[in-house]
Design an enzyme around this catalytic site. Structure first.
Site, short mmCIF file in Angstrom:
data_model
loop_
_atom_site.label_atom_id
_atom_site.label_comp_id
_atom_site.label_asym_id
_atom_site.label_seq_id
_atom_site.Cartn_x
_atom_site.Cartn_y
_atom_site.Cartn_z
N CYS A 124 0.84 -1.58 0.04
CA CYS A 124 0.19 0.34 0.10
C CYS A 124 0.94 1.23 -0.02
O CYS A 124 1.90 1.22 0.56
CB CYS A 124 -0.73 -0.27 1.06
SG CYS A 124 -1.78 1.62 1.22
N LYS A 163 1.98 -9.28 -0.31
CA LYS A 163 1.69 -8.52 -2.06
C LYS A 163 2.73 -7.74 -1.70
O LYS A 163 3.29 -6.62 -0.23
CB LYS A 163 0.35 -7.87 -1.79
CG LYS A 163 0.24 -6.84 -2.59
CD LYS A 163 -1.62 -6.98 -2.41
CE LYS A 163 -1.91 -6.25 -4.60
NZ LYS A 163 -1.66 -4.87 -4.74
#
Length: 347
Positions: A124, A163
């Site tokens: 993010c 991720k």
């Protein structure tokens, strides 16, 4: 840190055959409602992994904060039924900076929820997040990143993925991805942008391809998925063939087409309207009094396009404050469309 939780769930990363198709975790998007809608619009076998919104380990481990964030792990019974029927795996995504809190949160996921796996958010790019040293900022602290992965791995036997991106201020694919490939993760999902780019510019699939080459050299057992600018299943297949990834995760592509995972299907106007009605109804049933109605409005555009009157319909829907208003507007719209159709036929 404590006793390890043994959950005896199959490791879908190790057992998967053929390309893996995943829907990316997105804040205020991939809640239980939207995940169910996507499954209902998908054809079986075309969607394998669904991710939760990302949950803060700091918030979860705080006596007051827990109640404010735990809704991100909510799973409706209707979603759970579909997950079982379609053999889709649900993955809980978590973020933070403290390995101890990651450990405690991972134990909770393994012991108290029905999630099939855990994903650590190291991608993010949001400024309020990276100021805390979390998510994509962990690219700058590779040793801490490894500690976090180890903590989650030690907390449970759930399949574990990370991720991430190919860099922070600049591309550092070789050093950063190599670091992750030497961890206990079962899979690494690589977004082909650096943090600085946010969601702008083109995703660099050559760097994702480089990640695959590093994987083949360092740890061939780890699965590697690519992410960025993929708008169809056909494109996903092209990426698998060209870059050697084990699968593709899509994010914004779902906003262009909620039927993304049903590639041969072309929904009618009535089906688009019905999908919007279903989504709105389910959202109201699930979150009334908990989440604001305004969050749902970002979804109206993905259903109301590609047919006459869509722009006007969407403008009306944006003024709504609840499901009853949505249902009336949609019902009136369909009646008007039918009247126009009949008028044309009688000409």
């Amino acid at each position: 840190m404590g006793d390890r939780i043994i959950v005896n769930k199959a490791n879908y990363w190790k057992e998967s055959e053929g390309p893996i198709w995943a829907l990316a975790p997105m804040e205020d998007v991939t809640d239980t409602v939207f995940r169910e809608v996507v499954m209902r619009l998908s054809s079986p076998g075309n969607l394998h992994l669904l991710f939760s919104e990302f949950l803060s380990t700091d918030g979860f481990c705080h006596p007051v904060g827990k109640d404010k964030v735990v809704h991100r792990f909510h799973i409706n019974e209707s979603e759970l039924e579909l997950v079982k029927r379609h053999n889709v795996k649900l993955v809980a995504q978590i973020w933070g900076t403290d390995p101890e809190k990651f450990y405690k949160t991972a134990q909770y996921i393994a012991n108290e929820t029905v999630f099939d796996g855990i994903d650590i958010n190291m991608g993010c790019p949001m400024k309020n997040i990276i100021k805390k040293g979390a998510c994509s900022a962990l690219i700058n602290t590779p040793e801490l990143a490894r500690e976090i992965i180890t903590a989650v791995h030690e907390a449970s036997d759930l399949p574990l993925s990370v991720k991430t991106r190919v860099g922070f201020k600049s591309v550092v694919t070789e050093s950063w991805i190599s670091n992750l490939l030497q961890s206990e993760a079962d899979a690494v999902i690589v977004h082909g942008r650096i943090q600085k780019m946010m969601s702008e510019g083109e995703a660099d699939w050559n760097e994702i391809g480089k990640s695959v080459q590093l994987r083949d050299q360092i740890n061939p057992d780890i699965k590697l998925l690519g992410n960025g600018d993929v708008m169809s299943i056909e494109e996903s297949l092209d990426k698998v063939m060209e870059y050697g990834v084990d699968g593709v995760m899509i994010g914004r592509g779902i906003f262009h087409n909620p039927w993304f995972y049903n590639p041969a299907y072309s929904p009618s106007m009535e089906e688009r309207v019905e999908a919007l009605r279903m989504h709105s109804s389910l959202y109201s049933e699930t979150w009334k009094g908990i989440k604001p109605w305004a969050i749902l409005k970002r979804f109206f555009k993905i259903y109301t396009n590609s047919f006459p009157g869509a722009v006007q319909l969407r403008a009306q829907l944006m003024e709504t404050n609840g499901f009853d208003e949505v249902e009336k507007i949609l019902s009136d719209f369909l009646k008007q469309q039918e009247q126009r159709r009949l008028a044309k036929e009688s000409e």
